[in-house]
Design a protein around this motif. Structure first.
Motif, PDB file in Angstrom:
ATOM      1  N   THR A  32       0.852  -1.188   0.000  1.00 35.92           N
ATOM      2  CA  THR A  32       0.000   0.000   0.000  1.00 35.92           C
ATOM      3  C   THR A  32       0.888   1.238   0.000  1.00 35.92           C
ATOM      4  OG1 THR A  32      -1.922   1.024   1.058  1.00 35.92           O
ATOM      5  CG2 THR A  32      -0.217   0.212   2.543  1.00 35.92           C
ATOM      6  N   TRP A  36      -2.195   6.443  -1.338  1.00 34.79           N
ATOM      7  CA  TRP A  36      -3.437   5.694  -1.607  1.00 34.79           C
ATOM      8  C   TRP A  36      -4.367   5.801  -0.398  1.00 34.79           C
ATOM      9  CZ3 TRP A  36      -6.910   2.164   0.045  1.00 34.79           C
ATOM     10  CH2 TRP A  36      -7.785   1.609  -0.895  1.00 34.79           C
ATOM     11  N   ARG A  40      -7.913   7.760  -0.684  1.00 34.22           N
ATOM     12  CA  ARG A  40      -9.113   6.910  -0.717  1.00 34.22           C
ATOM     13  C   ARG A  40      -9.905   6.937   0.581  1.00 34.22           C
ATOM     14  NH1 ARG A  40      -9.678   3.448  -5.352  1.00 34.22           N
ATOM     15  NH2 ARG A  40      -8.024   4.123  -6.725  1.00 34.22           N
ATOM     16  N   CYS A 116     -20.726  -0.251  14.061  1.00 35.52           N
ATOM     17  CA  CYS A 116     -20.368   1.179  14.071  1.00 35.52           C
ATOM     18  C   CYS A 116     -21.526   2.075  14.509  1.00 35.52           C
ATOM     19  CB  CYS A 116     -19.865   1.609  12.705  1.00 35.52           C
ATOM     20  SG  CYS A 116     -18.514   0.589  12.124  1.00 35.52           S
ATOM     21  N   ARG A 155      -4.581  -5.851   2.772  1.00 32.19           N
ATOM     22  CA  ARG A 155      -4.518  -4.395   2.566  1.00 32.19           C
ATOM     23  C   ARG A 155      -5.886  -3.758   2.366  1.00 32.19           C
ATOM     24  NH1 ARG A 155      -2.320  -3.092  -3.563  1.00 32.19           N
ATOM     25  NH2 ARG A 155      -4.034  -4.085  -4.656  1.00 32.19           N
ATOM     26  N   ASN A 156      -6.882  -4.589   1.957  1.00 28.97           N
ATOM     27  CA  ASN A 156      -8.232  -4.041   1.752  1.00 28.97           C
ATOM     28  C   ASN A 156      -8.876  -3.575   3.048  1.00 28.97           C
ATOM     29  OD1 ASN A 156      -8.732  -4.507  -1.152  1.00 28.97           O
ATOM     30  ND2 ASN A 156      -8.319  -6.624  -0.547  1.00 28.97           N
ATOM     31  N   GLY A 220     -16.018  -3.645   0.338  1.00 33.61           N
ATOM     32  CA  GLY A 220     -15.808  -2.202   0.482  1.00 33.61           C
ATOM     33  C   GLY A 220     -16.680  -1.321  -0.388  1.00 33.61           C
ATOM     34  N   GLN A 221     -16.742  -1.663  -1.692  1.00 32.74           N
ATOM     35  CA  GLN A 221     -17.470  -0.772  -2.609  1.00 32.74           C
ATOM     36  C   GLN A 221     -18.968  -0.751  -2.345  1.00 32.74           C
ATOM     37  OE1 GLN A 221     -16.526  -1.502  -6.684  1.00 32.74           O
ATOM     38  NE2 GLN A 221     -14.417  -0.807  -6.458  1.00 32.74           N
ATOM     39  N   ALA A 257     -15.829   6.561   8.954  1.00 33.72           N
ATOM     40  CA  ALA A 257     -15.417   5.361   8.207  1.00 33.72           C
ATOM     41  C   ALA A 257     -14.519   5.724   7.029  1.00 33.72           C
ATOM     42  CB  ALA A 257     -16.634   4.592   7.718  1.00 33.72           C
ATOM     43  N   ASN A 258     -14.853   6.831   6.371  1.00 32.04           N
ATOM     44  CA  ASN A 258     -14.103   7.231   5.180  1.00 32.04           C
ATOM     45  C   ASN A 258     -14.467   8.688   4.889  1.00 32.04           C
ATOM     46  OD1 ASN A 258     -13.376   7.745   2.439  1.00 32.04           O
ATOM     47  ND2 ASN A 258     -13.328   5.547   2.044  1.00 32.04           N
ATOM     48  N   ARG A 260     -14.426  10.314   2.244  1.00 33.46           N
ATOM     49  CA  ARG A 260     -15.209  10.471   1.012  1.00 33.46           C
ATOM     50  C   ARG A 260     -16.685  10.153   1.256  1.00 33.46           C
ATOM     51  NH1 ARG A 260     -13.765   7.013  -3.266  1.00 33.46           N
ATOM     52  NH2 ARG A 260     -12.784   5.596  -1.821  1.00 33.46           N
ATOM     53  N   PHE A 315     -23.407   4.580  10.660  1.00 30.12           N
ATOM     54  CA  PHE A 315     -23.772   3.460   9.791  1.00 30.12           C
ATOM     55  C   PHE A 315     -22.793   2.326  10.081  1.00 30.12           C
ATOM     56  CE2 PHE A 315     -22.375   1.097   6.071  1.00 30.12           C
ATOM     57  CZ  PHE A 315     -23.574   0.590   5.575  1.00 30.12           C
TER      58      PHE A 315
END
Ligand code: COA
Length: 328
Positions: A32, A36, A40, A116, A155-156, A220-221, A257-258, A260, A315
């Motif tokens: 990684t 990245w 991301r 979460c 790594r995911n 993930g997606q 969580a992210n 984005r 969420f």
């Protein structure tokens, strides 16, 4: 029309382990890069609890600080709810272990499992118990040792999670407090995020360990899309139930969580990014602890003032989601 519920948060606290795991540390562990991970996810570093430090310890340290801020002692607490997916052990509950560490001898204590969203679900339960008059002072805790269920070769997932704990004391308040609660669940999408091994379906065996079923498995997606849709839905529904408008909100305290995901949720809710509290860069995703720590830090940093309207929004696995609107 604003309805005064009379139950609010009167103290918050947090505990973060001192060990910092940076993105460049992860570069040495899996294929990684710092670039990245930051672009991301927004994460720069996360905290990792050492051996022998587990969820109950972190939760009780956060709880001590929340009690201090609330000006209460442990024996004043009559309800302890711990939200965690990384309990010290399958049983007894982590809440009972925390009760013992604190000496909260008069409290009833139990855990809830909502990943979460756990801290928001715990707050909703405590709110109803206090409103009904059954209990007076509740301690709710979101605490996780996510590093204990993370596959450090994947790594995911391994770049996403961190350890920590946040706690809040809820009690009757003269003005403001919780104005509305909204929660949802959809078990059909349970396989999107799970730890498949170690439960009664697939108890731990040499085979389940060899297959790494005791670690987080994640799509993930798919989760990303659901998180955006459902966090925005939860925020908007809780807001509608409170009778308030977007423009009334001073700050959103979201599950981290992210970054984005959070920008997409802000856009869907018509909220400027400045109104979204962020600490994901320092801690990553701490599951149930994320929203709890974010609330404690936002308060510490003076981002929340008396009379402000804030929304907690989360969420997680289950799937579960929920939001709480409150006047501080
Ligand atoms: N470092 C470098 N590359 C990585 C990586 C890492 N840590 N993890 C995955 N990749 C690679 C993938 O293998 C893929 O490579 P390929 O195109 O050669 O197949 C590429 O990066 C893109 O992967 P993808 O999964 O499409 O990335 P993404 O933009 O969806 O980001 C997540 C991945 C996990 C960050 C993102 O999907 C996410 O945050 N999902 C939600 C997770 C979540 O919220 N979970 C908890 C819910 S509370």
């Amino acid at each position: 029309m604003k309805k005064k519920s009379g139950v609010g948060v009167i103290g918050t606290g947090k505990f973060l382990p001192t060990r910092v795991l940076t993105n460049s540390d992860l570069e040495k562990m899996v294929d990684t890069s710092d670039e990245w991970i930051i672009t991301r996810t927004g994460i720069k570093e996360r905290r990792i609890a050492g051996e022998g430090i587990a969820t109950a310890f972190m939760g009780s340290e956060a709880a001590k600080k929340a009690l201090e801020k609330a000006n209460l002692s442990a024996v004043d607490i009559d309800l302890i709810i711990t939200a965690t997916i990384t309990p010290d052990m399958q049983f007894p509950s982590t809440a009972c272990l925390i009760q013992s560490r604190l000496g909260a001898s008069k409290a009833v204590a139990f855990d809830i499992s909502a990943a979460c969203s756990g801290y928001i679900f715990a707050m909703a339960v405590a709110y109803e118990f206090i409103k009904s008059g059954l209990y007076r002072n509740a301690l709710i805790i979101g605490a996780e040792k996510m590093s204990s269920i993370t596959d450090w070769n994947d790594r995911n997932t391994c770049v996403l999670f961190g350890d920590g704990a946040g706690a809040s004391v809820l009690s009757k308040v003269d003005r403001g407090g919780i104005l509305s609660v909204y929660m949802g669940s959809d078990g059909r999408n349970a396989p999107m995020l799970e730890v498949p091994g170690g439960g009664s379906l697939r108890p731990s065996t040499h085979e389940t360990i060899d297959e790494k079923l005791h670690y987080v498995k994640m799509s993930g997606q798919e989760l990303f899309k659901e998180a955006v849709r459902l966090m925005a839905e939860a925020g908007n529904k809780a807001l509608a139930l409170s009778g308030l408008r977007c423009s009334d909100i001073s700050l959103v305290i979201p599950h981290q969580a992210n970054v984005r995901i959070l920008w997409a949720v802000a856009k869907k809710m018509n909220l400027p990014r400045e109104k979204v509290y962020l600490n994901i860069d320092r801690y990553g995703n701490m599951s149930a602890a994320s929203t709890a720590v974010a609330l404690a830090e936002a308060q510490e940093e003076g981002r929340i003032k008396k009379g402000d309207i804030i929304i907690l929004d989360a969420f997680g696995a289950g799937l579960t989601w929920g939001a709480i609107v409150m006047e501080w």
